[in-house]
Motif scaffolding. Structure first.
Motif, PDB file in Angstrom:
ATOM      1  N   ASP A 123      25.841  45.109  21.058  1.00 34.44           N
ATOM      2  CA  ASP A 123      24.150  44.933  21.991  1.00 34.44           C
ATOM      3  C   ASP A 123      24.293  44.833  23.288  1.00 34.44           C
ATOM      4  OD1 ASP A 123      22.824  43.122  23.147  1.00 34.44           O
ATOM      5  OD2 ASP A 123      23.116  40.791  21.320  1.00 34.44           O
TER       6      ASP A 123
ATOM      7  N   PRO B  96      18.406  44.785  19.827  1.00 31.28           N
ATOM      8  CA  PRO B  96      18.871  43.937  18.687  1.00 31.28           C
ATOM      9  C   PRO B  96      16.973  44.337  17.815  1.00 31.28           C
ATOM     10  CG  PRO B  96      19.934  43.015  19.446  1.00 31.28           C
ATOM     11  CD  PRO B  96      18.857  43.824  20.463  1.00 31.28           C
ATOM     12  N   ILE B  97      16.670  45.006  16.344  1.00 29.54           N
ATOM     13  CA  ILE B  97      15.631  45.547  16.061  1.00 29.54           C
ATOM     14  C   ILE B  97      15.141  43.918  15.044  1.00 29.54           C
ATOM     15  CG2 ILE B  97      14.072  46.729  14.321  1.00 29.54           C
ATOM     16  CD1 ILE B  97      14.654  47.618  17.588  1.00 29.54           C
ATOM     17  N   LYS B  98      14.283  42.939  14.918  1.00 29.63           N
ATOM     18  CA  LYS B  98      14.292  42.112  14.577  1.00 29.63           C
ATOM     19  C   LYS B  98      12.845  42.314  13.186  1.00 29.63           C
ATOM     20  CE  LYS B  98      16.582  38.826  16.942  1.00 29.63           C
ATOM     21  NZ  LYS B  98      16.283  37.757  18.276  1.00 29.63           N
ATOM     22  N   GLY B  99      11.827  43.028  13.247  1.00 26.58           N
ATOM     23  CA  GLY B  99      11.282  43.800  12.377  1.00 26.58           C
ATOM     24  C   GLY B  99      11.940  44.600  11.485  1.00 26.58           C
ATOM     25  N   LYS B 100      10.418  44.723  10.593  1.00 33.57           N
ATOM     26  CA  LYS B 100      10.520  45.735   9.560  1.00 33.57           C
ATOM     27  C   LYS B 100      10.627  47.680   9.828  1.00 33.57           C
ATOM     28  CE  LYS B 100       8.971  42.555   6.210  1.00 33.57           C
ATOM     29  NZ  LYS B 100       7.591  42.750   4.715  1.00 33.57           N
TER      30      LYS B 100
ATOM     31  N   ASN C 226      12.141  50.525  11.947  1.00 33.31           N
ATOM     32  CA  ASN C 226      13.762  50.125  12.152  1.00 33.31           C
ATOM     33  C   ASN C 226      14.466  51.111  14.080  1.00 33.31           C
ATOM     34  OD1 ASN C 226      12.991  53.314  11.772  1.00 33.31           O
ATOM     35  ND2 ASN C 226      14.410  53.963  10.214  1.00 33.31           N
TER      36      ASN C 226
END
Length: 231
Positions: free
Chosen positions: A170, A206-210, A212
């Protein structure tokens, strides 16, 4: 090289870049830029819209400037610079717009140097200059034949090499206090395996959506200002 646009013109006219020629649209009326041209005592060529369109198909805002090709620095420049403590290394960024945007962010954030490879990456083009909004005029860029060797040489100069990749630590949990070289991967492939292995640590946003991954210049901006925050 031909560059164009008011923002680019303003930065170049305020820099020490050698200007060969300036073409102004016959109806060009930006007084600020005209005064800068007069201050540097540069003759201009009044040009029609049709003639300018033949010189470039890009939006030029009534001004086109011919400048010398960008002169890259040697790695020795970094080696001899005792004040250098923040460097951004670009691992084969190919899109001129991404390259220009990263240059602009680096200049705004006070990055000391950018390092790029001399093959397989975007060259300094008019598009790069325009996207950087003229920041290229104030940015030191070192071109090297071997990125891995450059990173190993930075380690000898006590730089902490931080790569960026989808699979890593992170980015907010990493210490950026020391001399830092931040490595940004290419748009399609990210960091090359050999470059990733050379890094001391790999940081991940960090990726929180769809989707990538982030755009290379956006990821670079987030990481660059995270380093700045620690300083």
């Amino acid at each position: 090289m031909l560059v164009y646009g008011k923002n680019v013109a303003r930065e170049i006219l305020n820099s020490e870049i050698t200007i060969k020629k300036i073409y102004l649209l016959e109806t060009f009326n930006n007084e600020e830029i005209k005064k800068l041209i007069q201050k540097r005592k540069i003759e201009t060529t009044q040009t029609s819209q049709n003639e300018m369109s033949k010189m470039t198909t890009e939006p030029h805002q009534g001004i086109i400037i011919e400048i010398e090709d960008y002169k890259f620095l040697e790695f020795e420049t970094i080696k001899n610079d005792k004040n250098a403590n923040f460097i951004v290394v670009l691992d084969h960024i190919e899109d001129p717009r991404n390259f220009g945007a990263i240059i602009r962010t680096c200049e705004c954030a006070g990055v000391d140097y950018i390092i790029i490879p001399n093959k397989g990456a975007s060259e300094i083009t008019a598009s790069v200059v325009k996207t950087s909004s003229g920041a290229l005029a104030n940015m030191k860029i070192v071109q090297v034949s071997n990125l891995r060797n450059a990173l190993n040489n930075l380690k000898k100069l006590e730089f902490w090499i931080i790569g960026t990749d989808a699979n890593g630590e992170d980015y907010k949990k990493i210490d950026y206090k020391g001399k830092t070289a931040l490595v940004i991967g290419s748009e399609g492939n990210g960091l090359k395996h050999i470059i990733k292995e050379t890094c001391d640590i790999v940081a991940s946003i960090p990726i929180k959506g769809k989707v990538n991954s982030l755009n290379a210049s956006v990821a670079a901006g987030i990481m660059i200002y995270e380093v700045v925050k620690w300083r």
